[in-house]
Each structure stands twice: as structure tokens, then as C-alpha cells.
Design an enzyme around this catalytic site. Structure first.
Site, short mmCIF file in Angstrom:
data_model
loop_
_atom_site.label_atom_id
_atom_site.label_comp_id
_atom_site.label_asym_id
_atom_site.label_seq_id
_atom_site.Cartn_x
_atom_site.Cartn_y
_atom_site.Cartn_z
N ARG A 1 34.93 36.81 27.70
CA ARG A 1 35.63 37.16 28.93
C ARG A 1 37.14 37.16 28.76
O ARG A 1 37.68 36.59 27.81
CB ARG A 1 35.25 36.14 29.98
CG ARG A 1 35.69 34.70 29.62
CD ARG A 1 36.87 34.20 30.40
NE ARG A 1 36.72 34.19 31.81
CZ ARG A 1 36.05 33.26 32.51
NH1 ARG A 1 35.46 32.26 31.86
NH2 ARG A 1 36.01 33.32 33.81
N CYS B 1 39.00 38.01 36.74
CA CYS B 1 38.49 37.86 35.37
C CYS B 1 37.53 39.00 35.07
O CYS B 1 37.04 39.66 35.99
CB CYS B 1 37.67 36.58 35.23
SG CYS B 1 38.63 35.09 35.40
N ASN C 1 35.59 33.88 39.06
CA ASN C 1 35.92 33.64 40.46
C ASN C 1 35.10 34.53 41.40
O ASN C 1 34.91 35.71 41.14
CB ASN C 1 37.41 33.93 40.66
CG ASN C 1 38.05 32.88 41.52
OD1 ASN C 1 37.83 31.70 41.31
ND2 ASN C 1 38.79 33.31 42.51
#
Ligand SMILES: C[C@H](CCC(=O)NCCS(=O)(=O)O)[C@H]1CC[C@H]2[C@@H]3[C@H](O)C[C@@H]4C[C@H](O)CC[C@]4(C)[C@H]3C[C@H](O)[C@]12C
Length: 325
Positions: free
Chosen positions: A16, A2, A79
Site C-alpha cells: 500500500r 491510502c 482509512n
């Protein structure tokens, strides 16, 4: 993988790319001020700042992936598989589970400075949402209208809060390592570089864009970090909201993952499922999805913020073509 950014262009835009091989069924969720947030180990919040963001609603609880509150504080979880470490309950600390962290911070902090204060007493405790939804290894970018951001990482060595001078976060390695790596690319530039390789030889500039010839373009988190820092830090400022939102999405889409390029298990590919951005000053939440590059918008202040029930806006995932003849 990400990528999360804060784009400063008069107003401040935060959000994002969410890159994954599966969809969780997320939607745009407005949590109004009087929705009761129950936490596992800290007191409930019956009244708090309203929040808008992308979330999976489970048992009427908004599991936020990213979002912002009505004061213009934004936060995204990305993550952080490997370094992320959560702890057992600790006496004397505010024991908050990682799935509660976004509502816990956005519910009560106006800005990064207040979030930083709250984080001093925080222990990210190892409590799953449920047996089916266990904890994810995450780290977080937090940003506000001052144009500044911080990174929060919980590792075996404890909870770390870093200033983020570049306003970009991707995934591994730990944030200080990402910053150190940038020095390897400091020669990258939008302009044609002078010939320092062999100054006595006449080297033809055979192409435009030679200043970015060494810019990484891989799907991996270290490459995306460098590419996004370069893109964001040279992004123009728009003359109005439309231009800013357009610039913002170009920044995020510069590091989007197309299907077929990142095989995470045989036959399964990670891709950018959605890109989103919130104008932290106005509370307007914009997003695109993999299938639909039209920019969609949900306005925080066009929902009733004093009610108790969540307001849900399913993602518009259908591509609409504008035929001209
Ligand atoms: C996987 C997402 C991050 C995207 C990303 O970095 N993917 C890269 C995967 S990899 O490195 O390439 O393997 C994260 C971001 C927010 C996470 C979700 C939010 O934290 C909300 C809940 C929290 C629950 O504990 C688990 C489910 C969940 C619904 C999470 C699932 C998943 O871990 C999400 C969706």
C-alpha cells in the site's frame, strides 16, 4: 487517503501507499512464530505464523498498518472514516478489536479462504488500544498467492466481506459504491480511441494518450481508485523479480500524493509517507519513503522466525544520490 493493491505477475505483490499528514513512528516489524499475541477478548496465541509488515510498536505490541505472513497472506488497514462502525461485545462471537485484526488473521490463516471462514464468527468490538491510541475507522484488503483479494468493512449494518475483482482498495465510499463508479470510466483505454463523437468530422489525434484523457487524477479516494484500477490492470509482467518490483512501485506511485496538494487542515498537507510491497511467495518486504525513493528491502526468512522477540528495522529515510562524475 491510502491505496492498497495486489499485483499479480507470476509471484504476487501486495502492499500500500500510506498517505497522512503526520508520521506515527512506524518501522518494519517481524513478529516471529513464538511471540505471544495477547488479545483483549479472544484467547492468546503463543505460537502462530510469522508476520512481516509496517507497524508502530507500543508496549512491545506490534500495531500493524499492513503486513503479510509466512504463508503469503497479506492484509492492509485503510482509512474508512464515516461508514466504519464497531460494535459492543457480542456473546457467541469472536470479539476482536480492530487494532488486533491484522495479527488475529495473519497469525492463523494461510489464505483468503481461511480468513473468510474466520470472519464469519467475527465481531469487530469497540475496545481502544489505550486512552492515547483510540480506535481508527478502518477497512481492510486481504490478499493471497492465488492472486485473489477480499475487502472487509464493518458498518452499522454489520460486518461485510466482498470479493475484490480489481485487487485495489482506497478509502470512501463503501466498496460496492467504488465498484459501481468504475462503469463511468470503462471507455478509458491505453489505445487511441476511434472518433465516435462526430464520425463524419476528421478529428486530429493531436496527442498520444488520448484514450486516458478522461482518467481522474485527483487526490480523492474515488479518483485514486479509478486511476489505480486502470494502472494496475494494464501493468506489464516483468521477466524477473527486479522488473516486477519496479513495475509494482510504478503502480503505487501512480497515485502517490505529493506534498502541497492535499490540505487537510489549514497549513497541513497529507502526502504519501511510505509505499510498501511484499512478495507473498518469498516474504521479501520492499518499501520507499517520501524522502527516499530508493527501494529498500527486509527479508522475512533472513530473521530468526522461531524466537519470541520482535525484530525491528527502522525506516531508511535518507535520499541517496548516485553521482556519476
Ligand atoms: C491513518 C492510516 C490510514 C491512512 C489513511 O487512509 N489516511 C487518510 C486520512 S484521511 O482519510 O485523509 O483523513 C491508518 C492505517 C493504519 C492505522 C494504525 C493501525 O491501525 C494501528 C494503530 C491502531 C490504533 O487503534 C490507533 C493507532 C494506529 C497506529 C493506527 C493509526 C492510523 O489510523 C493508521 C496509521
Amino acid at each position: 487517503m491510502c491505496t492498497s493493491i495486489l499485483y499479480n505477475a507470476g509471484d504476487h505483490y501486495f502492499g500500500r501507499n500510506l498517505d497522512l499528514e503526520v508520521s506515527f513512528g512506524q518501522e518494519v516489524v517481524v513478529t516471529p512464530r513464538n511471540y505471544q499475541f495477547n488479545f483483549r477478548r479472544v484467547p492468546s496465541m503463543g505460537h502462530h505464523y510469522a508476520i512481516i509488515g509496517m507497524a508502530l510498536v507500543k508496549d512491545n505490541y506490534p500495531l500493524y498498518f499492513d503486513g503479510a505472513n509466512e504463508e503469503g497472506l497479506g492484509m492492509a488497514g485503510l482509512n474508512f472514516d464515516g461508514p466504519a462502525h464497531y460494535f459492543p461485545l457480542e456473546e457467541g462471537k469472536d470479539n476482536v478489536s480492530p487494532f488486533e485484526l491484522i495479527p488475529y488473521i495473519l497469525g492463523q490463516c494461510k489464505n483468503v479462504a481461511e480468513a473468510r471462514e474466520l470472519l464469519k464468527k467475527l465481531n469487530l468490538v469497540n475496545i481502544n488500544f489505550s486512552d492515547q491510541l483510540q480506535l481508527s475507522p478502518l477497512h481492510w484488503l486481504i490478499a493471497d498467492r492465488s492472486g485473489k483479494s477480499i475487502v472487509v468493512e464493518s458498518t452499522v449494518t454489520g460486518l461485510h466481506v466482498y470479493d475484490n475483482p480489481v485487487n485495489v482498495l482506497t478509502n470512501n465510499p463503501e466498496f460496492p459504491g467504488q465498484l459501481t463508479n468504475l462503469a463511468n470510466y470503462q471507455g478509458i483505454s491505453p489505445t487511441t480511441p476511434p472518433n465516435q463523437l462526430a464520425p463524419d468530422v476528421n478529428l486530429a489525434a493531436y496527442s498520444r494518450g488520448l484514450g486516458s484523457h478522461m482518467l481522474p487524477g485527483g487526490m480523492d479516494s474515488a479518483s485514486r481508485f479509478v486511476k489505480e484500477v486502470f494502472t494496475l490492470h494494464h501493468a506489464p509482467t516483468g521477466k524477473n523479480e527486479l522488473e516486477n518490483v519496479t513495475n509494482y512501485f510504478h503502480c503505487l506511485h501512480a497515485v502517490e500524493q505529493q506534498e502541497g496538494l492535499d490540505e487537510v487542515v489549514p497549513g497541513k498537507f497529507e502526502a504519501t509517507i511510505y509505499s510498501d510491497g511484499i512478495n507473498l511467495s518469498t516474504g521479501t518486504f520492499y518499501y520507499t519513503t517520501y524522502q527516499n525513493n530508493q527501494i529498500n528491502a527486509v527479508q522475512l526468512h533472513h530473521t530468526d522466525l522461531n524466537r519470541q522477540e520482535l525484530a525491528l528495522f527502522p525506516l531508511q529515510t535518507e535520499q541517496v544520490l548516485h553521482f556519476q562524475n
